[in-house]
Motif scaffolding. Structure first.
Motif, PDB file in Angstrom:
ATOM      1  N   LEU A  44       0.834  -1.205   0.000  1.00 14.77           N
ATOM      2  CA  LEU A  44       0.000   0.000   0.000  1.00 14.77           C
ATOM      3  C   LEU A  44       0.870   1.257   0.000  1.00 14.77           C
ATOM      4  O   LEU A  44       0.551   2.248  -0.673  1.00 14.77           O
ATOM      5  CB  LEU A  44      -0.919  -0.006   1.222  1.00 14.77           C
ATOM      6  CG  LEU A  44      -2.000  -1.088   1.248  1.00 14.77           C
ATOM      7  CD1 LEU A  44      -2.747  -1.058   2.574  1.00 14.77           C
ATOM      8  CD2 LEU A  44      -2.981  -0.917   0.088  1.00 14.77           C
ATOM      9  N   ALA A  45       1.970   1.222   0.750  1.00 17.55           N
ATOM     10  CA  ALA A  45       2.879   2.372   0.770  1.00 17.55           C
ATOM     11  C   ALA A  45       3.501   2.589  -0.609  1.00 17.55           C
ATOM     12  O   ALA A  45       3.612   3.731  -1.079  1.00 17.55           O
ATOM     13  CB  ALA A  45       3.969   2.156   1.821  1.00 17.55           C
ATOM     14  N   SER A  46       3.894   1.500  -1.268  1.00 20.96           N
ATOM     15  CA  SER A  46       4.456   1.614  -2.616  1.00 20.96           C
ATOM     16  C   SER A  46       3.422   2.163  -3.593  1.00 20.96           C
ATOM     17  O   SER A  46       3.748   2.969  -4.474  1.00 20.96           O
ATOM     18  CB  SER A  46       4.954   0.240  -3.087  1.00 20.96           C
ATOM     19  OG  SER A  46       5.974  -0.243  -2.249  1.00 20.96           O
ATOM     20  N   LYS A  47       2.168   1.727  -3.442  1.00 22.99           N
ATOM     21  CA  LYS A  47       1.093   2.244  -4.290  1.00 22.99           C
ATOM     22  C   LYS A  47       0.904   3.737  -4.072  1.00 22.99           C
ATOM     23  O   LYS A  47       0.743   4.511  -5.027  1.00 22.99           O
ATOM     24  CB  LYS A  47      -0.203   1.500  -3.983  1.00 22.99           C
ATOM     25  CG  LYS A  47      -1.415   2.003  -4.744  1.00 22.99           C
ATOM     26  CD  LYS A  47      -2.672   1.255  -4.324  1.00 22.99           C
ATOM     27  CE  LYS A  47      -3.910   1.825  -5.013  1.00 22.99           C
ATOM     28  NZ  LYS A  47      -5.149   1.129  -4.579  1.00 22.99           N
ATOM     29  N   GLN A  48       0.946   4.159  -2.811  1.00 22.43           N
ATOM     30  CA  GLN A  48       0.793   5.573  -2.507  1.00 22.43           C
ATOM     31  C   GLN A  48       1.913   6.393  -3.145  1.00 22.43           C
ATOM     32  O   GLN A  48       1.676   7.454  -3.728  1.00 22.43           O
ATOM     33  CB  GLN A  48       0.794   5.792  -0.995  1.00 22.43           C
ATOM     34  CG  GLN A  48       0.666   7.263  -0.592  1.00 22.43           C
ATOM     35  CD  GLN A  48       1.022   7.500   0.873  1.00 22.43           C
ATOM     36  OE1 GLN A  48       1.425   6.576   1.566  1.00 22.43           O
ATOM     37  NE2 GLN A  48       0.902   8.732   1.323  1.00 22.43           N
ATOM     38  N   ILE A  49       3.150   5.888  -3.048  1.00 22.06           N
ATOM     39  CA  ILE A  49       4.294   6.609  -3.603  1.00 22.06           C
ATOM     40  C   ILE A  49       4.226   6.633  -5.128  1.00 22.06           C
ATOM     41  O   ILE A  49       4.433   7.673  -5.765  1.00 22.06           O
ATOM     42  CB  ILE A  49       5.610   5.956  -3.130  1.00 22.06           C
ATOM     43  CG1 ILE A  49       5.738   6.072  -1.609  1.00 22.06           C
ATOM     44  CG2 ILE A  49       6.808   6.599  -3.811  1.00 22.06           C
ATOM     45  CD1 ILE A  49       6.857   5.238  -1.027  1.00 22.06           C
ATOM     46  N   LYS A  50       3.924   5.480  -5.729  1.00 28.27           N
ATOM     47  CA  LYS A  50       3.895   5.388  -7.187  1.00 28.27           C
ATOM     48  C   LYS A  50       2.814   6.271  -7.796  1.00 28.27           C
ATOM     49  O   LYS A  50       3.034   6.959  -8.792  1.00 28.27           O
ATOM     50  CB  LYS A  50       3.679   3.928  -7.601  1.00 28.27           C
ATOM     51  CG  LYS A  50       3.632   3.714  -9.099  1.00 28.27           C
ATOM     52  CD  LYS A  50       3.415   2.246  -9.443  1.00 28.27           C
ATOM     53  CE  LYS A  50       3.335   2.048 -10.945  1.00 28.27           C
ATOM     54  NZ  LYS A  50       3.091   0.614 -11.281  1.00 28.27           N
ATOM     55  N   TYR A  77     -12.311   9.323  -3.380  1.00 25.45           N
ATOM     56  CA  TYR A  77     -12.677   7.917  -3.200  1.00 25.45           C
ATOM     57  C   TYR A  77     -11.441   7.030  -3.218  1.00 25.45           C
ATOM     58  O   TYR A  77     -11.296   6.124  -2.393  1.00 25.45           O
ATOM     59  CB  TYR A  77     -13.638   7.515  -4.318  1.00 25.45           C
ATOM     60  CG  TYR A  77     -13.823   6.028  -4.476  1.00 25.45           C
ATOM     61  CD1 TYR A  77     -14.497   5.282  -3.520  1.00 25.45           C
ATOM     62  CD2 TYR A  77     -13.302   5.365  -5.580  1.00 25.45           C
ATOM     63  CE1 TYR A  77     -14.651   3.915  -3.661  1.00 25.45           C
ATOM     64  CE2 TYR A  77     -13.446   4.003  -5.731  1.00 25.45           C
ATOM     65  CZ  TYR A  77     -14.127   3.281  -4.776  1.00 25.45           C
ATOM     66  OH  TYR A  77     -14.270   1.936  -4.921  1.00 25.45           O
ATOM     67  N   GLU A  78     -10.511   7.283  -4.158  1.00 29.45           N
ATOM     68  CA  GLU A  78      -9.301   6.468  -4.236  1.00 29.45           C
ATOM     69  C   GLU A  78      -8.442   6.642  -2.991  1.00 29.45           C
ATOM     70  O   GLU A  78      -7.935   5.662  -2.423  1.00 29.45           O
ATOM     71  CB  GLU A  78      -8.507   6.844  -5.488  1.00 29.45           C
ATOM     72  CG  GLU A  78      -7.288   5.959  -5.706  1.00 29.45           C
ATOM     73  CD  GLU A  78      -6.548   6.294  -6.984  1.00 29.45           C
ATOM     74  OE1 GLU A  78      -5.630   5.534  -7.345  1.00 29.45           O
ATOM     75  OE2 GLU A  78      -6.881   7.317  -7.613  1.00 29.45           O
ATOM     76  N   VAL A  79      -8.264   7.877  -2.560  1.00 30.30           N
ATOM     77  CA  VAL A  79      -7.469   8.133  -1.362  1.00 30.30           C
ATOM     78  C   VAL A  79      -8.139   7.536  -0.130  1.00 30.30           C
ATOM     79  O   VAL A  79      -7.488   6.949   0.739  1.00 30.30           O
ATOM     80  CB  VAL A  79      -7.257   9.653  -1.185  1.00 30.30           C
ATOM     81  CG1 VAL A  79      -6.583   9.945   0.152  1.00 30.30           C
ATOM     82  CG2 VAL A  79      -6.438  10.214  -2.330  1.00 30.30           C
ATOM     83  N   SER A  80      -9.470   7.657  -0.075  1.00 34.11           N
ATOM     84  CA  SER A  80     -10.214   7.096   1.049  1.00 34.11           C
ATOM     85  C   SER A  80     -10.092   5.578   1.087  1.00 34.11           C
ATOM     86  O   SER A  80      -9.967   4.972   2.160  1.00 34.11           O
ATOM     87  CB  SER A  80     -11.684   7.512   0.952  1.00 34.11           C
ATOM     88  OG  SER A  80     -12.449   6.903   1.965  1.00 34.11           O
ATOM     89  N   GLY A  81     -10.119   4.952  -0.100  1.00 31.97           N
ATOM     90  CA  GLY A  81      -9.951   3.496  -0.151  1.00 31.97           C
ATOM     91  C   GLY A  81      -8.592   3.062   0.340  1.00 31.97           C
ATOM     92  O   GLY A  81      -8.465   2.059   1.054  1.00 31.97           O
ATOM     93  N   LEU A  82      -7.544   3.835  -0.019  1.00 32.94           N
ATOM     94  CA  LEU A  82      -6.200   3.542   0.472  1.00 32.94           C
ATOM     95  C   LEU A  82      -6.155   3.663   1.994  1.00 32.94           C
ATOM     96  O   LEU A  82      -5.585   2.798   2.678  1.00 32.94           O
ATOM     97  CB  LEU A  82      -5.199   4.498  -0.176  1.00 32.94           C
ATOM     98  CG  LEU A  82      -3.749   4.398   0.318  1.00 32.94           C
ATOM     99  CD1 LEU A  82      -3.144   3.057  -0.065  1.00 32.94           C
ATOM    100  CD2 LEU A  82      -2.910   5.543  -0.256  1.00 32.94           C
ATOM    101  N   HIS A  83      -6.748   4.720   2.520  1.00 29.37           N
ATOM    102  CA  HIS A  83      -6.786   4.934   3.966  1.00 29.37           C
ATOM    103  C   HIS A  83      -7.487   3.774   4.663  1.00 29.37           C
ATOM    104  O   HIS A  83      -7.005   3.244   5.679  1.00 29.37           O
ATOM    105  CB  HIS A  83      -7.504   6.260   4.244  1.00 29.37           C
ATOM    106  CG  HIS A  83      -7.655   6.562   5.693  1.00 29.37           C
ATOM    107  ND1 HIS A  83      -8.699   7.316   6.188  1.00 29.37           N
ATOM    108  CD2 HIS A  83      -6.924   6.206   6.782  1.00 29.37           C
ATOM    109  CE1 HIS A  83      -8.577   7.414   7.499  1.00 29.37           C
ATOM    110  NE2 HIS A  83      -7.515   6.761   7.877  1.00 29.37           N
ATOM    111  N   LEU A  84      -8.602   3.329   4.094  1.00 23.28           N
ATOM    112  CA  LEU A  84      -9.356   2.223   4.691  1.00 23.28           C
ATOM    113  C   LEU A  84      -8.551   0.937   4.665  1.00 23.28           C
ATOM    114  O   LEU A  84      -8.543   0.176   5.650  1.00 23.28           O
ATOM    115  CB  LEU A  84     -10.678   2.046   3.936  1.00 23.28           C
ATOM    116  CG  LEU A  84     -11.622   0.952   4.448  1.00 23.28           C
ATOM    117  CD1 LEU A  84     -12.008   1.217   5.897  1.00 23.28           C
ATOM    118  CD2 LEU A  84     -12.867   0.878   3.566  1.00 23.28           C
ATOM    119  N   ASP A  85      -7.841   0.662   3.568  1.00 23.04           N
ATOM    120  CA  ASP A  85      -7.022  -0.546   3.474  1.00 23.04           C
ATOM    121  C   ASP A  85      -5.903  -0.531   4.516  1.00 23.04           C
ATOM    122  O   ASP A  85      -5.575  -1.566   5.115  1.00 23.04           O
ATOM    123  CB  ASP A  85      -6.423  -0.671   2.070  1.00 23.04           C
ATOM    124  CG  ASP A  85      -7.463  -1.041   1.027  1.00 23.04           C
ATOM    125  OD1 ASP A  85      -8.513  -1.578   1.419  1.00 23.04           O
ATOM    126  OD2 ASP A  85      -7.225  -0.787  -0.169  1.00 23.04           O
TER     127      ASP A  85
END
Length: 547
Positions: free
Chosen positions: A429-435, A507-515
């Motif tokens: 998830l961290a790599s996804k956030q950075i990428k 929505y995308e950022v919120s989904g990342l936060h939820l994961d």
């Protein structure tokens, strides 16, 4: 075109060449990395097969440095002796010369096809390997394009008096030529790029044939400098291999440098123009060095072992410290040893959680890699503890000791699962956030920070329960489950509220936060599980929440 423009264009052309080499290397490694490693492992059985393997792998990777890193890793792990590893490096040097020889032909019209075909494979490929090969094809096309641009850049300045005077001054002394080319190769980390550049200069008439050959020697010497410099102060196995490769380069350069004039005249008599002459000399030099040293590798290896004795290795963080085999006959002592080793696992888990906490704030890719590496340490410690506990004679255990063994094993398993969640899920998830450059809002970051802090506090409670049987700590730890459950439920409700609002970006950022929160809740469950055995023994835990 002014001199400044020429220099800027030359730097850009060389940078494009280096980037093309990098893309070919990474594409091939991603597509066939494990296969190449297995191929080398099989090939490193004797000197001849190691030499051929080194040449083949380097021709595929377009980089003798990459082959050297693979060989160094085998030598450092003790999987291969120094002699075949050095033979592999001789083959790698020949492999780079073969690459240069292939690229010396005029195939400039082919580079658009490589770039186009690679782009189609990279963008449309249904399989990962196809996309990786597309990346390698794009890199090869960029290499050919860079060579074409180098020739085009040098053509307008062929007759410039200042340029001729400059190169005449630089190429008057063969030793100076060698030193300049070695410095360029050290800086560029690629002998292929430098030799190709030398060929372009020689073909344009800026460098006389003897000077071009001296610079080719310098490129060979410079390619051996990088591994040697990087290995200084490190593992003797790495330093021996790098020093051995450097010694063969130095001896070859010293032997050939006085003969460059006659060699240039002889190659010219064969009808070779300056550019192909440099490429042919590069190949002949590496073949000659390999032929001379392939039979001398055993005494050279003994000399290197004497020069670089085995150093006292620092403690391996993944190696067990307290699991003494002599204590297995005394279960109480063996269990105490296992407890001490399991506490080392808690140190690793704490470091991973702190690293995870940092990553979501800093977006540091290097920190992600460090956290992922810690899970390897955790896995090794867990495997050692599990094997050690299985070696204790179960019949010699009292009822209390048997229960303690189960508790130790359960705690170690839970810690290993925490590491898996951090490595395989949170860091992804961290790599996804950075990428994807997803910026979590301040309130989300604050919540993630707070939950990490609670996990670190809960880990300390779990240690107190595990080591001292603290009933109060166990009860407080069990109550944390409801806290994390409520946090996840609240985050889920907020997420679906954003879905209903139709804000796609949020929505995308919120989904990342939820994961992220869900993963933190999973980690908490593994930590909190430490309290259950003690609470059950104290009859403070219900068997079921159902009514």
């Amino acid at each position: 075109m002014s001199a400044t423009q020429v220099i800027i264009r030359l730097l850009g052309d060389v940078a494009l060449l280096l980037w093309g080499i990098h893309m070919v290397h990474t594409g091939i490694m991603r597509a066939f990395g494990s296969e190449l490693r297995r191929f080398l492992a099989v090939g490193l059985k004797n000197r001849l097969s190691a030499f051929l393997s080194g040449a083949a792998v380097t021709a595929a990777l377009q980089s003798s440095t990459a082959t050297a890193l693979l060989a160094t890793s085998f030598a450092a792990e003790g999987a291969v002796s120094l002699v075949p590893a050095m033979a592999l490096m001789l083959g790698a040097n020949v492999g780079t010369a073969v690459i240069v020889q292939a690229l010396s032909f005029d195939i400039s019209l082919v580079f658009p096809l490589f770039i186009l075909g690679g782009l189609v494979a990279f963008r449309r490929g249904s399989r990962t390997r196809v996309r990786d090969l597309g990346r390698a094809a794009i890199g090869l096309g960029l290499m050919l394009l860079a060579l074409h641009l180098l020739a085009e850049t040098m053509r307008p300045v062929e007759d410039a008096p200042a340029v001729r005077d400059l190169f005449a001054a630089l190429t008057r002394d063969p030793l100076l030529n060698l030193a300049v080319a070695a410095a360029l190769t050290w800086a560029a980390h690629s002998s292929v790029a430098v030799v190709l550049f030398i060929m372009s200069m020689a073909a344009a008439g800026h460098v006389a044939p003897p000077a071009a050959l001296a610079m080719v020697l310098g490129a060979n010497l410079g390619s051996a400098l990088n591994p040697a410099i990087e290995a200084i102060g490190g593992d003797p196995a790495k330093l021996r291999l790098a020093a051995g490769n450097l010694i063969t380069r130095v001896v070859g350069c010293v032997a050939v440098l006085p003969l460059l004039g006659p060699i240039a005249r002889e190659l010219g008599a064969w009808g070779l123009s300056p550019g192909p002459m440099a490429a042919s000399f590069h190949l002949a030099f590496n073949l000659a060095v390999a032929l001379v040293f392939i039979g001398l590798l055993p005494p050279v290896a003994r000399l290197l072992v004497w020069l670089f004795p085995e150093a006292i290795k620092a403690g391996d963080p993944g190696a067990p410290k307290y699991l003494s085999a002599s204590a297995l006959d005394t279960p109480a002592v063996a269990l105490a040893n296992a407890v001490r080793e399991t506490l080392r696992m808690t140190d690793v888990v704490e470091a991973m959680l702190r690293g995870s906490q940092d990553v979501f704030h800093t977006g540091d890719r290097k920190r992600v890699a460090e956290v992922v590496h810690m899970d390897n340490i955790l896995d090794r410690l867990h495997a050692a503890i599990e094997q050690y506990l299985s070696a204790i004679d179960g019949e010699a255990l009292t009822e209390a000791e048997s229960r303690r063994l189960s508790d130790v094993l359960a705690f170690a398993i839970n810690l290993e699962h925490v590491g898996d969640v951090v490595e395989k899920s949170l860091m992804k998830l961290a790599s996804k956030q950075i990428k994807n450059r997803l910026a979590l809002p301040p309130d989300a970051l604050a919540e993630i920070e707070q939950m990490h802090s609670r996990l670190l506090e809960d880990l300390q409670l779990a240690i107190a329960v595990f080591t001292g049987g603290e009933l109060t700590a166990a009860r407080k730890l069990a109550e944390e489950k409801e806290v994390f459950r409520n946090r996840e439920r609240e985050a889920t409700e907020r997420h679906f509220a954003r879905v209903r609002s139709g804000n796609g970006e949020r929505y995308e950022v919120s989904g990342l936060h939820l994961d992220i929160l869900r993963d933190l809740k999973r980690i908490s469950a593994h930590i909190i599980a430490t309290a259950y055995p003690l609470l059950e023994q104290s009859e403070m835990l219900r068997q079921s929440r159902l009514t």
